[in-house]
Write an enzyme that holds these catalytic residues in place. Structure first.
Site, PDB file in Angstrom:
ATOM      1  N   GLU A 813       0.838  -1.205   0.000  1.00 15.24           N
ATOM      2  CA  GLU A 813       0.000   0.000   0.000  1.00 15.24           C
ATOM      3  C   GLU A 813       0.870   1.250   0.000  1.00 15.24           C
ATOM      4  O   GLU A 813       0.596   2.194  -0.726  1.00 15.24           O
ATOM      5  CB  GLU A 813      -0.921  -0.005   1.222  1.00 15.24           C
ATOM      6  CG  GLU A 813      -1.871   1.181   1.245  1.00 15.24           C
ATOM      7  CD  GLU A 813      -2.843   1.150   2.412  1.00 15.24           C
ATOM      8  OE1 GLU A 813      -3.457   2.197   2.676  1.00 15.24           O
ATOM      9  OE2 GLU A 813      -3.004   0.095   3.055  1.00 15.24           O
ATOM     10  N   ARG A 891      -7.361   2.697  14.559  1.00 15.33           N
ATOM     11  CA  ARG A 891      -8.205   1.499  14.364  1.00 15.33           C
ATOM     12  C   ARG A 891      -8.065   0.548  15.552  1.00 15.33           C
ATOM     13  O   ARG A 891      -9.032  -0.110  15.939  1.00 15.33           O
ATOM     14  CB  ARG A 891      -7.864   0.798  13.048  1.00 15.33           C
ATOM     15  CG  ARG A 891      -8.845  -0.322  12.711  1.00 15.33           C
ATOM     16  CD  ARG A 891      -8.663  -0.860  11.312  1.00 15.33           C
ATOM     17  NE  ARG A 891      -9.327  -0.085  10.296  1.00 15.33           N
ATOM     18  CZ  ARG A 891     -10.588  -0.277   9.885  1.00 15.33           C
ATOM     19  NH1 ARG A 891     -11.325  -1.233  10.429  1.00 15.33           N
ATOM     20  NH2 ARG A 891     -11.108   0.475   8.948  1.00 15.33           N
ATOM     21  N   ALA A1090      -8.251  -1.641   3.227  1.00 16.92           N
ATOM     22  CA  ALA A1090      -9.344  -1.433   4.195  1.00 16.92           C
ATOM     23  C   ALA A1090     -10.554  -2.325   3.919  1.00 16.92           C
ATOM     24  O   ALA A1090     -11.650  -2.051   4.400  1.00 16.92           O
ATOM     25  CB  ALA A1090      -9.775   0.039   4.219  1.00 16.92           C
ATOM     26  N   GLU A1272     -10.293  -8.388   5.472  1.00 17.25           N
ATOM     27  CA  GLU A1272      -9.596  -8.314   6.764  1.00 17.25           C
ATOM     28  C   GLU A1272     -10.350  -8.940   7.940  1.00 17.25           C
ATOM     29  O   GLU A1272      -9.721  -9.531   8.816  1.00 17.25           O
ATOM     30  CB  GLU A1272      -9.306  -6.842   7.097  1.00 17.25           C
ATOM     31  CG  GLU A1272      -8.329  -6.192   6.157  1.00 17.25           C
ATOM     32  CD  GLU A1272      -8.239  -4.687   6.386  1.00 17.25           C
ATOM     33  OE1 GLU A1272      -7.222  -4.234   6.915  1.00 17.25           O
ATOM     34  OE2 GLU A1272      -9.205  -3.981   6.041  1.00 17.25           O
TER      35      GLU A1272
END
Length: 1340
Positions: A813, A891, A1090, A1272
């Protein structure tokens, strides 16, 4: 007389895929893989690690063996196989067995149609391992299939679909191998009913092509003729190395006299790694693999004699035959060797590695040398002066990696002895991972008794991993000789071994307490095995001896693998759904067949440009230092070197970074981590560039580094800002609580280990500063922007293109840009295309991984288990730059309570600034670390209250409509449904009872079980990223070209997007094509991350397709019976725009940390997993016995892909929580830089029984076609394995009188498990006091 060598060199003749190849300038340093990819253009075979540890490069080699008088086929690692070793061999690559264009081979078809290929980078290697097995054995057993894959790794699938697809070749395949129930099926009546409809299977095995052995490539007749001729001496002269293949033993001994420092190479599994990774150079290599004497196998009066060049595979075959033919008492050593061979490397290495090489390499952690030492094997050494026979004892290894062989001597034979009556022999190996792993401690034990007694006549205990050499415990053996085999002997043996087998607390390899405990624990296992055999044998002779206690018996059992079985449950599409509407159907990944044939093109598979150059990085060897001087004199003298680049060569800005510009493209005056990129070398080949990069000499002025979280806390080294989420009043909560507990937990980092390392190809276009970038990245736009910044040009001059990636998991990423920017600078400066694909060790060194976390908590609760107050603080090890650490920490805080409603809660988060390579995004993005700490305090509360932990979890769980600590309301809340279904399909209550009974009956094996829920928020927490674009072109022939902002890395995004477009446009998938992701078609894309890419890009595609539908509607109305092609043509001739943009932004989003208000997530994904494990309390090993997962994925767009994502994420989580450990030295040097030292889960690590159920009737109104994100969320469910292990340890500790909460950090490695199972053996090996020594590795 000395042998003469022809300086011109010989021609190398071999075949590849049935075609003859004659190489006139064979380079001894070149591996077969490099030759296949660069010289022959066969790019199906992949580079994954360059050390024979991942299997991505597997090919099949066939040759006529004169010793066995037959053609042999065997799988090899092409990354290790020297090109020069292939004379008169036939090589078969994945391209040679079938293709999409011509005809698929069943091996290729089955892995694809069984959904066993996701990113596809490992697929060709797995295909070739299976193919080689079938060439030797067209009807293998399930065990054969498992063994064939011991040298192959996959990071995406979780392995289950690969095994499921390939068990259809097995003679005992059937359903679950016919081992489960009376009818041979693992499914109950309900499952059978579910699987009765052909539509409701993930795939239909009855449609597979049959295996037809007549289709295979025939071994070339020419090679058959040449192989039967007398051996001829061969010589290949390379740039730096001379390769000689002697034709006879006499010639070999002559050459060894002439070149005493020459290395003998058979399989190149050791020398190849030394030359590649240790930068060693051996100017002369002797290749004796085909000399008849060195391939001898002969039974003698005392044992079996093996020539030193016999491969480990052949050794295993011969010994297996002997074990079947000979009386049991004679084959004790043979069975010990076979037990060690079961876990020795992978099949590809065993196929080529020689016995002799294993001995004379003299590794202190050799799997076999302790066996040979304990057995007193006889070795025949030969030189020009004659032969001598020596017994292998502790004098054979005089020092680290040294033997008593003289420089001109070779090892000719090893004789492995028969055992006699009254003699017992066992061997043990303990490692991090059972399959294909280096040993932590390895040992062999040999005892002989006086006739018909239990009095020890002779005892020999040898250990590897306890000293710089393989050692004998001579003092212990001496003191025990003459003693009776009894409990008294056992007690004394343990005390003696504790004194004799000591290790310095700073010893290389670390794990000192564990290794010392293992020496005793493994002897205890041996004691029990011998006691049992002795009791049986002596009872026959009328001598009554007590057998092993029933509850101790299982401690002596060898590990037996069971082929895994599984079920997958999902909701079928509604009755009457149009056949062309594929949304909700389990269709195959659109690239799967191409991936299985090697035709799928990855970044490094793009053919070389004529004037292309290769780049290698020059990186820092210090964690924190000023650069004083860079000496490039030696580097610039390496042939083919074109340029050396430093920060001064950057035309634009040297400042870079994904969120804040706090990094450099190339270091200027200071380095802040080991692996910091300082400069780059550009050369004509990758080999020359890498050699030159290693020759650059840098002098530093060192500064004190900050390496660990604890060091950062001590010196307050933090990035700003800190973060806090608070709800309620925690002080009031603690006052109300009956009990208060405090604790902490460390969660280790994780390497992404995508099979395809970072790769960039930069092609300057010659005008206006234009450049085309082919990059393996999840972030095309970020790459475009940072390359433009470094080059000093606008972004519109840079086009970034991504076809597919061989895995990403978050690692590509942001960190991919550190390579892309350097390559782009080189390409612009030299005005030529420049390519760089990092080697695995480089990639692991420079790119960072998952953030290690330390969680400290204080929890207040009632005696019922109800939690009323929680204070938790998280510290993450961010590394040397901010990267995405703030979002990751946020998060973690958003997930600090997992699924539990805590009325009074406060979470604080700190990012530690350290001198490690910057840590970055990784599947879960901080969520798993946040939830892991939550489950730790949940377990502590249950243990303190004496309540079942599942009861405490259920008591505290959220309900529909509750609010989270960040005030978001929980809607469409399905965790309670997932929980109940998981308990049902796992048969939790029956399992719990069975476990309690098992634990009462077994002292040294314990089972545990855990049920863990997860709640995962879906959206980028950075609001602006929640947007996506799409571009859809319809061509005149009716075909559709689809482009969107997401990248394909194996997760099936392109497949799902084609399904979406197919449904909206009402046309079959076959009419729609996605070529690539490019910044020239869809600009300003968010990273593919994400878990939100299907949601965002799916809606953007929906928007574009709806626009096209509106434009086509008049023509459909006008011609209702027309075809799609009719309507498209009519619109075109009517001058209607058949290209449409689509755009989507997630509505009603945004959260403010200052006010704790807003909505950070669009919705939540939910899941629950139940796992059962069995722990060996003596070694710390564990077996994953059972896992049942229930996952809420809304209405699945594609059940096959979603189940693949659930299983893949789960297994990656199993790695995170039980296996994968990044080790750093106190100076900040990464010690685990490849599959040799860093262990991801292998085929053997999947649960023996794995059930996955996608929750039914749970549509999600917030996403495309009521689906949910899946990438995820399932990863954290692997915590069920960790907490099942902790449950088993709790049972083991109870046996020693230990009760209540205890700390277990993640990952739960064998070392941590064994040390937590405290007992009388661990007490004999107390750890050294912290601070009194310098550890080999530190917990970062």
């Amino acid at each position: 007389m000395s042998q003469s060598v022809d300086s011109a060199g010989d021609d190398l003749l071999f075949y590849v895929n049935g075609k003859k190849v004659v190489e006139k300038n064979a380079e001894p340093e070149m591996a077969l893989l490099t030759y296949l990819r660069t010289k022959l253009g066969l790019t199906g075979t992949k580079l994954g690690c360059a050390e024979g540890g991942c299997g991505a490069c597997t090919v099949m080699v066939s040759r006529f063996s004169s010793h066995q008088d037959r053609i042999i086929h065997f799988a090899v690692n092409a990354c290790l196989a020297p090109l020069c070793s292939l004379h008169h061999s036939a090589v078969t690559t994945v391209e040679g067995i079938g293709s999409v264009a011509s005809k698929l081979h069943p091996v290729q078809e089955r892995i694809a149609r069984a959904h066993g290929s996701q990113c596809g980078f490992c697929t060709p290697g797995i295909v070739m391992s299976m193919y080689a097995l079938l060439r030797n054995n067209p009807q293998p057993s399930l065990l054969d299939i498992e063994e064939a894959f011991q040298g192959n790794l996959c990071r995406c699938t979780g392995y289950r679909p690969i095994l499921e697809g390939y068990k259809t070749f097995a003679k005992d395949g059937g359903c679950c191998g016919g081992k489960r129930k009376e009818n041979g099926c693992c499914m109950g009546a309900e499952g059978q009913a579910n699987h009765s409809e052909g539509d409701f299977l993930l795939y239909n095995p009855s449609e597979f092509m049959p295996l037809d052995p007549t289709q295979e490539i025939i071994f070339p007749i020419e090679l058959l003729g040449l192989s039967k001729k007398p051996l001829k001496q061969l010589c290949f002269q390379g740039e730096r190395v001379l390769w000689i293949q002697p034709s006879s033993l006499t010639e070999l001994l002559d050459f060894k006299t002439q070149y005493p420092e020459a290395r003998l190479v058979v399989g190149n599994t050791e020398v190849g790694i030394e030359m590649k990774f240790k930068n060693l150079l051996y100017p002369v290599i002797l290749a004796p693999a085909f000399i008849p004497e060195l391939n001898t196998v002969q039974r003698t009066a005392d044992g079996i004699l093996f020539g030193a060049a016999c491969t480990l595979t052949r050794l295993g075959m011969v010994l297996r035959d002997a074990v079947q033919e000979l009386p049991t008492y004679q084959t004790e050593v043979f069975r010990a060797v076979l037990e060690q061979l079961r876990w020795f490397a992978g099949q590809q290495v065993r196929n080529v590695a020689a016995i002799g090489g294993n001995i004379v390499t003299a590794s202190p952690i050799s799997d076999l040398n302790p066996v040979f030492l304990a057995a007193g094997c006889k070795l025949t050494l030969a030189s020009k002066g004659g032969k001598r026979v020596i017994e292998m004892d502790d004098s054979f290894f005089p020092g680290y990696r040294k033997t008593v062989l003289k420089p001109d001597e070779i090892l000719l034979f090893i004789e492995i002895p028969f055992t006699k009556k009254g003699q017992y022999f066992s061997a043990f190996k303990q490692s991090q991972r059972r399959e294909d792993d280096i040993a932590t401690v390895t040992c062999a034990m040999n005892v002989a008794f006086e006739e018909n007694t239990n009095s020890v006549r002779n005892l020999r205990l040898s250990y590897g991993g306890m000293a710089p050499t393989t050692v004998l415990a001579k003092e212990t053996c001496k003191r025990l000789t003459g003693r009776k085999w009894s409990d008294e002997l056992l007690q004394d043996a343990c005390s003696l071994l504790a004194k004799e087998m000591t290790l310095d607390p700073s010893a290389p390899g670390g794990m000192v307490t564990y290794r010392r405990t293992l020496t005793i624990s493994l002897f205890f296992k041996f004691y029990l095995i011998v006691q049992h055999k002795l009791a049986q044998d002596l009872n026959v002779e009328g001598f009554v001896l007590e057998d092993v206690r029933p509850d101790y018996a299982s401690a002596a059992e060898l590990f037996h693998s069971v082929f895994p079985c599984s079920t997958q449950l999902f909701q079928e599409v509604p009755p009457g759904q149009n056949k062309d509407d594929v949304v909700g159907r389990p269709i195959m990944h659109l690239s799967a067949l191409k991936q299985a044939t090697g035709e799928a093109v990855y970044c490094d598979d793009i053919p070389c440009y004529d004037n292309e150059l290769h780049l290698a990085l020059v990186t820092s060897t210090k964690a924190h230092a000023f650069i004083e001087n860079i000496d490039t004199k030696e580097a610039m003298c390496v042939p083919g070197v074109v340029a050396f680049l430093t920060a001064k060569d950057i035309p634009g800005s040297n400042r870079t970074g994904p969120a804040v510009y706090d990094e450099t493209v190339l270091a200027e005056d200071m380095v802040t981590c080991v692996g910091h990129i300082i400069a780059a070398i550009v050369a004509d080949t990758q080999a020359h560039a890498q050699r030159a990069a290693k020759a650059v000499k840098i002098t530093y002025k060192e500064l004190k580094p900050v390496v660990t979280i604890q060091e950062a806390i001590s010196c307050k080294s933090f990035y700003q800002p800190t973060r806090k989420i608070e709800q309620g009043n925690i002080e009031e909560g603690f006052k109300k609580a009956d009990h208060i507990l405090e604790g902490e937990m460390h969660i280790g980092g994780q390497e992404h280990f995508y099979l395809e390392t970072n790769c960039t190809l930069a092609v300057p276009r010659g005008e206006d500063g234009e450049m085309e970038m082919f990059v393996s990245t999840q972030s095309t736009s970020k790459t475009q922007m940072l390359v433009a910044k470094a080059l000093g040009v606008p972004a519109n001059r840079i086009v970034c293109r991504v076809k597919r990636m061989g895995g990403g998991f978050g690692g590509k990423e942001c960190r991919s840009t550190i390579l892309s920017t350097v390559v782009a600078v080189a390409a612009q400066k030299l005005k030529k295309p420049v390519r760089c694909m990092l080697d695995r060790d480089e990639d692991m060194l420079v790119t960072g991984g998952r953030h290690p976390f330390l969680g400290r908590y204080k929890v207040g609760f009632m005696k019922t288990g109800r939690i009323v107050s929680l204070e938790v603080t998280y510290y993450s090890n961010a590394g040397n730059s901010a990267d995405l650490s703030l979002s990751i920490l946020e998060r973690a805080l958003f997930h600090m309570e997992n699924c539990y409603n805590i009325p009074h809660i406060r979470g604080m988060g700190y990012m530690c600034k350290t001198n490690l390579p910057s840590n970055t995004a990784f599947r879960g993005f901080g969520g798993p670390q946040g939830m892991m700490v939550a489950e730790s305090w949940m377990g502590d509360v249950a243990l303190h209250c004496g309540l079942p932990v599942e009861q405490v979890r259920r008591l505290n769980m959220y309900k529909q409509g509750d609010r989270t600590p960040f005030t978001q309301r929980l809607e469409q809340f399905t965790i309670d449904r997932c929980w109940e279904e998981c308990l049902s399909i796992s048969q939790y209550n029956q399992r719990r009872k069975a476990i309690e009974q098992f634990n009462r009956q077994h002292r040294w094996k314990k089972r545990g079980i855990a049920v863990i829920p997860t709640k995962f928020g879906i959206s980028f927490t950075a609001l602006f990223l929640n947007q996506a674009g799409a571009l859809v072109h319809v061509y005149i022939d009716g075909s559709v070209l689809l482009t969107h902002g997401g990248t394909e890395m194996g997760q099936g995004l392109h497949t799902k997007m084609v399904q979406v477009a197919s449904k909206v446009l009402g046309i079959p998938c076959s009419k729609i094509h996605i070529s690539e992701t490019s910044t020239s078609t869809v600009p300003n894309t968010s990273p593919t991350a994400a878990s939100a890419s299907s949601d965002l890009n799916g809606m953007a595609i929906y928007d574009a397709c709806q626009t096209l539908n509106q434009r086509l509607q008049p023509y459909k109305t006008k011609n209702p019976k027309g075809t799609w092609e009719d309507w498209v043509k009519a619109a075109y001739f009517d001058r209607v725009n058949l290209s449409a943009n689509g755009f989507y932004k997630t509505p009603d989003m945004g959260y403010d940390f200052e006010t704790n208000e807003g909505k950070p997530f669009n919705y939540f994904s939910y899941g629950v997993a139940c796992s059962e494990v069995e722990v060996d309390c003596l070694t710390g090993d564990h077996k994953n016995l059972h896992t049942s997962i229930v996952m809420d994925v809304g209405n699945s767009l594609n059940p096959a892909i979603d189940i693949g994502q659930v299983e893949g994420a789960f297994m990656q989580g199993v790695g995170l929580f039980t296996l994968e450990e990044l080790l750093y030295s106190p100076e900040g040097v990464l010690l685990t830089r490849g599959p040799g030292m860093y262990k991801i889960p292998a085929f053997g690590d999947i649960p023996t029984e794995l059930n996955v159920s996608l929750l039914r009737d749970a549509p999600n109104e917030k996403a495309i076609f009521s689906s949910k994100a899946v990438g995820e969320p399932p990863l954290f469910l692997a915590a069920s394995v960790f907490y099942a292990i902790k449950d088993a340890i709790t049972a083991a500790r109870a046996e020693s009188g230990l009760r209540g909460p205890f700390r277990l950090d993640s990952p739960a490695t064998p070392e941590r498990i064994r040390n937590a199972c405290e007992d009388s053996f661990t007490k004999l090996c107390p750890p050294a006091e912290a601070g009194t020594y310098k550890p080999w590795a530190v917990q970062v």
